[in-house]
Structures are given as structure tokens and as C-alpha cells.
Scaffold this active site. Structure first.
Site, mmCIF file in Angstrom:
data_model
loop_
_atom_site.group_PDB
_atom_site.id
_atom_site.type_symbol
_atom_site.label_atom_id
_atom_site.label_comp_id
_atom_site.label_asym_id
_atom_site.label_seq_id
_atom_site.Cartn_x
_atom_site.Cartn_y
_atom_site.Cartn_z
ATOM 1 C CD GLU A 4 56.274 -1.166 37.367
ATOM 2 O OE1 GLU A 4 56.151 -1.762 38.438
ATOM 3 O OE2 GLU A 4 55.916 0.025 37.213
ATOM 4 C CG HIS B 20 84.446 -5.822 51.755
ATOM 5 N ND1 HIS B 20 85.692 -6.216 52.194
ATOM 6 C CD2 HIS B 20 84.613 -4.608 51.172
ATOM 7 C CE1 HIS B 20 86.578 -5.266 51.903
ATOM 8 N NE2 HIS B 20 85.944 -4.281 51.280
ATOM 9 C CE LYS C 243 48.532 -3.010 41.300
ATOM 10 N NZ LYS C 243 48.307 -1.843 40.465
HETATM 11 O O1 PA5 Z 1 55.132 2.797 37.142
HETATM 12 C C1 PA5 Z 1 54.016 2.554 37.548
HETATM 13 O O2 PA5 Z 1 53.004 2.999 36.989
HETATM 14 C C2 PA5 Z 1 53.771 1.731 38.794
HETATM 15 O O3 PA5 Z 1 54.865 1.052 39.222
HETATM 16 C C3 PA5 Z 1 53.278 2.642 39.904
HETATM 17 O O4 PA5 Z 1 54.231 3.602 40.192
HETATM 18 C C4 PA5 Z 1 52.940 1.897 41.187
HETATM 19 O O5 PA5 Z 1 52.237 0.721 40.935
HETATM 20 C C5 PA5 Z 1 52.084 2.783 42.077
HETATM 21 O O6 PA5 Z 1 50.913 3.134 41.410
HETATM 22 P P1 PA5 Z 1 50.001 4.334 41.840
HETATM 23 O O7 PA5 Z 1 50.795 5.575 41.783
HETATM 24 O O8 PA5 Z 1 48.887 4.317 40.867
HETATM 25 O O9 PA5 Z 1 49.534 4.041 43.237
#
Ligand code: PA5
Length: 482
Positions: A315, A336, A452
Site C-alpha cells: 500500500e 513443495h 470504495k
Molecule cells: O494504511 C491504511 O491507512 C489503510 O490500509 C487502513 O489501515 C485500512 O483501510 C483501515 O482503515 P481504518 O483504520 O480507517 O478503518
């Protein structure tokens, strides 16, 4: 603030933190070995990339790079307020005393870190062993997908036993988490009544503002804050990770100390440290067209750490059509299944092996001598499974290197909270540098919004009417084609 001195070897550090008041302490450090990667890059390319990595590291510390508003994790192990830590510990104690089952509701950075830590630190079969062997309640994760069946089956697992939930969301508006929380809140209120349900709901969300914060304040739920300047995937060392880890009996203070030690180590060795070297190789290999980094875990307790690592790097770097794809295998399990591909398939990857170096005598399983040698293994008798695992590790590393897969080795001294704190910090720091070298903002995730927006539109949420019309047309078109 940290005072530290070098003891002479790279792997030992003496430190004194103001937070812990610890005096001199020796620490074995997580360390990177590049021996099996060096021959894949030229000295000249390495030197040039090193300059870029140092510039990336400078951007981190100066706070002048993109996403600098989310650099709170850099100082987190040092700046953690004692009162916040105590609140996490007392809350965890309360949950442990009142609950047989603890449900952590969150997705992405709001659950992967604690899942990784509990898998790394606690009993391998944590939920299945008697409470005396695990101390904390059984722990389950929810809100990390849209499976209703999963939630219903989880309720069956809980049965008549007492349960508490911790809903975790930095933004306080993530749909998967919100739907699961609504489900569990209803369940708790139906089962315990409103007043007792309030005592069994724990909320972790942005400390300054979030819809979940408003809900918690209105409803009187116990509220734990996430610093606004720490993003989701960098939040494992906040209440996001620390509360569930403490509930499981994990030593969160030692984990923070481990992170502090790594921070001090990296700061002291700014000109050449292992996180810098890791970032250098990642970018060199990417530029060579090796677009996959394979994290190879030498112990089952590392499996979920790899899941956390995948999100952290995937990410943070996967943007503007750039970035290494983070993949993971378990050794020797996946030798394996994927070993053939690693050895001999498309040459698209390099490998970072993560290995715990300590072999504890009390955990050793020895190959015994058999009178009739029914399986022909007597030549191995007396050998421990850890020793066999080590041979498999050396064997596969050399084979993969010979097969054209460069190999980095990350050695983790122990399977304990100190090493884990170091690891978390090491990876976060390396990720920041590596992302800056790549030329992206490692601290945002604009791409996640695309799914989203489509989902909200298809769900018919307010404000998405135009997108909904366009998407429905596309869906009808697809239906016509089928
Ligand atoms: O790194 C990030 O900001 C995202 O991947 C969040 O961890 C994930 O989308 C969850 O978001 P939130 O904690 O706002 O529910």
C-alpha cells in the site's frame, strides 16, 4: 529522547530511554545480510542507489517529503506517553478479567499488526490451549471482509461465554468494520442489555476526530486514541496493535523498547544501516525488472507478520504504476508448492528470507533412534528439527541464488517482544526510505478509494448518484454480453 552508546559490534547496543528509565542494556539486533544479493548488482549501481537512499532517509527525518503529516510513527516508541501506556494495560487487564472471548473488529492496518504480533509472540495454538497456557481470552478477528456467514459462525464459537469487542478504525468510517461493529453491538445489547454492553465495547480510533470517536463519546464506550499523524499501516505500535497484543499477554513495553532500540541503532548508523541497505536492494532489483519481492518465512510464527508486511509495502509503494509486488511464502511448506517456480519459473523476483536465529533447547524435537530403522532415518537420529530447518534454509537459499533469485537474509535474534518491536520499526523505516527512493508518497493510499467509491455507488449511498448510474449501465452492458 534516547541516550545510546556503541559497544563495538554492529549487533549490540546499549541504551537508556527516558520513557522506560532503563539504564544500560545490551540488545541483540535484527540484522540484514546481503551476501547472496551482492553479485546481482554492480558496485557503481549500488553506490548511486545508496546516494538516493540516503536522500530518502534525509527526507524522512527532515519531514520535507510527501506525506510528512503522517510521520508520527518515526518517534512513536520514544514519545509514547506513560499515561497512555498505562491506560492500554489497565484496559487489557479489564478485558482479560471479564472475557473468555475477545473479538477485534478492524481491517488492513487496524488488525494485521496485532494479528502478526499475537501469532509471533504467543502460543502457536493460542485459541485452542487451556487458558493457563495462554493467559488471555480467546481472540478472533472480524470486520476484515463482508462474510455474514463468518460472523454467524463466530457467534456459534462464542456460545455462552463472556465476550468483549474492540472496534478499531483510524478513519472511523470503514464499511467492513462498521457493518461488523453494528452486528456485534446489537448482539452485545441483546445478550447483556445496554449498560453491560457499554462495558464490553472498546473503541480505538483517531484521537482528534472520527465518526467512531463521536459514537464512543455519545455511548460512553472506553475510547483509545490513535495519533492523527500515524497512518493505519504504520499504527501497530499505537493502541491499534498494543491493546489486542496486551490482551493476549504480549509484553508491549518490551516491544516498544525493541522499537526504540532499533530507532536508536538506525539513527546512529545513518550513513549505512540495514534498513538503508534493504531499501537500496529493493530499488535496484525493481529497476532490473525484478518486480516481485518474496518474503520467505522460516518459521510458522512469521506467517502473519508477512501479511502485515505485504500491506505495509504494497500500500505504501504500489502507486503511479510503480512498486514491487510483495508476496510471501512459508519455508519449507511452500517449497513443495511454489519452490519449483522460485527455482525455475519466470525470473521476476528476489527473495528476502526472515529467520529466527535462536533455537531454544526446551522447544527442540529430536529425531529418535529406531531399532528397526523402519523409515531409514537413523542416520539423522540425534538431530533436532531446528537443525534440519537450518539445513533446508541454507540449501534453498543457495539453490535459489544459483537459479538467479537474489537473496537477502533478515536475521531475527529471538522469538520475543524485543525482536518483534525491532522488526516492526525496521520495516516501517525501510518502507519510508524505499518509497521515497521510488518517488512515491509512501504514506497515502489514493488507490484504495477507487473500490470504495464504486461500492458506495452500487450500494446506493447518498452523494454517489452519478457514479451509480454509470456503473449500473456498465453492469447491464456486461450482462448483455454474457
Ligand atoms: O494504511 C491504511 O491507512 C489503510 O490500509 C487502513 O489501515 C485500512 O483501510 C483501515 O482503515 P481504518 O483504520 O480507517 O478503518
Amino acid at each position: 529522547m534516547i541516550t545510546e552508546m556503541l559497544l563495538g559490534t554492529e549487533s549490540v547496543i546499549i541504551l537508556k530511554t527516558e520513557r522506560t528509565g532503563l539504564s544500560l542494556e545490551k540488545k541483540l539486533m535484527v540484522s540484514l545480510c546481503e551476501k547472496n544479493a551482492r553479485s546481482f548488482v554492480t558496485e557503481e549501481a549500488f553506490v548511486i542507489m545508496k546516494q538516493r537512499a540516503i536522500a530518502g532517509q534525509d527526507l524522512l527525518w527532515s519531514g520535507k517529503g510527501p506525506g510528512a503529516e503522517y510521520l508520527g510513527w518515526l518517534d512513536l516508541p520514544e514519545s509514547f506517553a506513560e499515561s497512555d501506556l498505562e491506560k492500554i494495560e489497565t484496559t487489557a487487564e479489564e478485558i482479560r478479567n471479564t472475557s473468555d472471548v475477545f473479538v477485534v473488529i478492524g481491517i488492513g492496518g487496524s488488525y494485521l499488526g496485532s494479528y502478526a504480533a499475537i501469532s509471533f509472540l504467543r502460543h502457536r495454538f493460542y485459541n485452542n490451549v487451556p487458558r493457563s497456557l495462554r493467559q488471555g481470552p480467546e481472540i478472533y478477528f472480524a470486520g476484515n471482509h463482508f462474510s455474514g456467514r463468518y460472523l454467524k459462525e463466530l457467534i456459534e464459537v462464542i456460545g455462552e461465554r463472556d465476550v468483549s469487542v474492540n472496534v478499531i478504525s483510524k478513519s472511523g468510517s470503514t464499511m467492513e468494520t462498521a457493518v461488523a461493529f453494528r452486528f456485534f453491538r446489537q448482539y452485545l445489547e441483546d445478550r447483556y442489555g445496554r449498560e453491560e454492553a457499554v462495558r464490553r465495547i472498546f473503541v480505538t480510533t483517531d484521537a482528534t476526530q472520527s465518526p467512531l470517536k463521536d459514537i464512543a463519546e455519545e455511548s460512553g464506550y472506553c475510547l483509545l486514541g490513535i495519533p492523527s499523524n500515524v497512518g493505519g499501516r504504520f499504527s501497530v505500535l499505537t493502541a491499534v496493535g498494543l491493546l489486542p497484543i496486551a490482551v493476549s499477554g504480549g509484553d508491549i513495553r518490551t516491544m516498544l523498547d525493541g522499537a526504540s532500540a532499533m530507532r536508536a541503532h538506525l539513527l546512529r548508523e545513518k550513513d549505512c544501516n540495514d534498513a538503508l541497505i534493504y531499501a537500496i536492494y529493493r530499488n535496484l532489483f525493481f529497476e532490473q525488472g525484478k518486480t516481485v519481492e518474496l518474503m520467505a518465512c522460516c518459521d510458522p510464527c512469521l506467517h502473519h507478520l508477512a501479511e502485515w508486511w505485504k500491506q505495509l509495502f504494497g500500500e505504501s509503494e504500489g502507486k503511479n504504476h510503480l512498486g514491487l509486488f510483495p508476496a510471501a511464502v512459508d519455508l519449507t511448506t511452500d517449497l513443495h508448492s511454489l519452490g519449483q517456480f522460485i527455482q525455475d519459473g519466470s525470473r521476476i523476483m528476489f527473495e528476502t528470507v526472515v529467520r529466527i536465529t535462536e533455537h531454544r533447547a526446551d522447544e527442540a524435537v529430536v529425531v529418535t533412534e529406531s531399532l528397526d530403522d523402519f523409515d531409514g532415518l537413523n542416520d539423522l537420529s540425534g538431530m533436532t528439527m531446528d537443525e534440519m530447518n537450518a539445513k533446508a534454509f541454507y540449501g534453498s537459499t543457495m539453490a535459489h541464488t544459483d537459479g538467479g533469485v537474489p537473496n537477502l537474509l533478515l536475521s531475527v535474534p529471538n522469538k520475543n517482544a524485543d525482536s518483534l518491536g525491532q522488526l516492526f520499526y525496521f520495516y516501517e523505516y525501510a518502507c519510508g526510505i524505499s518509497g521515497y527512493v521510488l518517488g512515491v508518497n509512501p504514506f497515502d493510499q489514493p488507490g484504495v478509494e477507487a473500490y470504495k467509491r464504486n461500492m458506495y455507488a452500487l450500494l446506493g449511498r447518498k452523494g454517489y448518484e452519478e457514479e451509480r448510474r454509470r456503473l449500473l449501465e456498465r453492469l447491464q452492458e456486461t450482462d448483455r454480453l454474457q
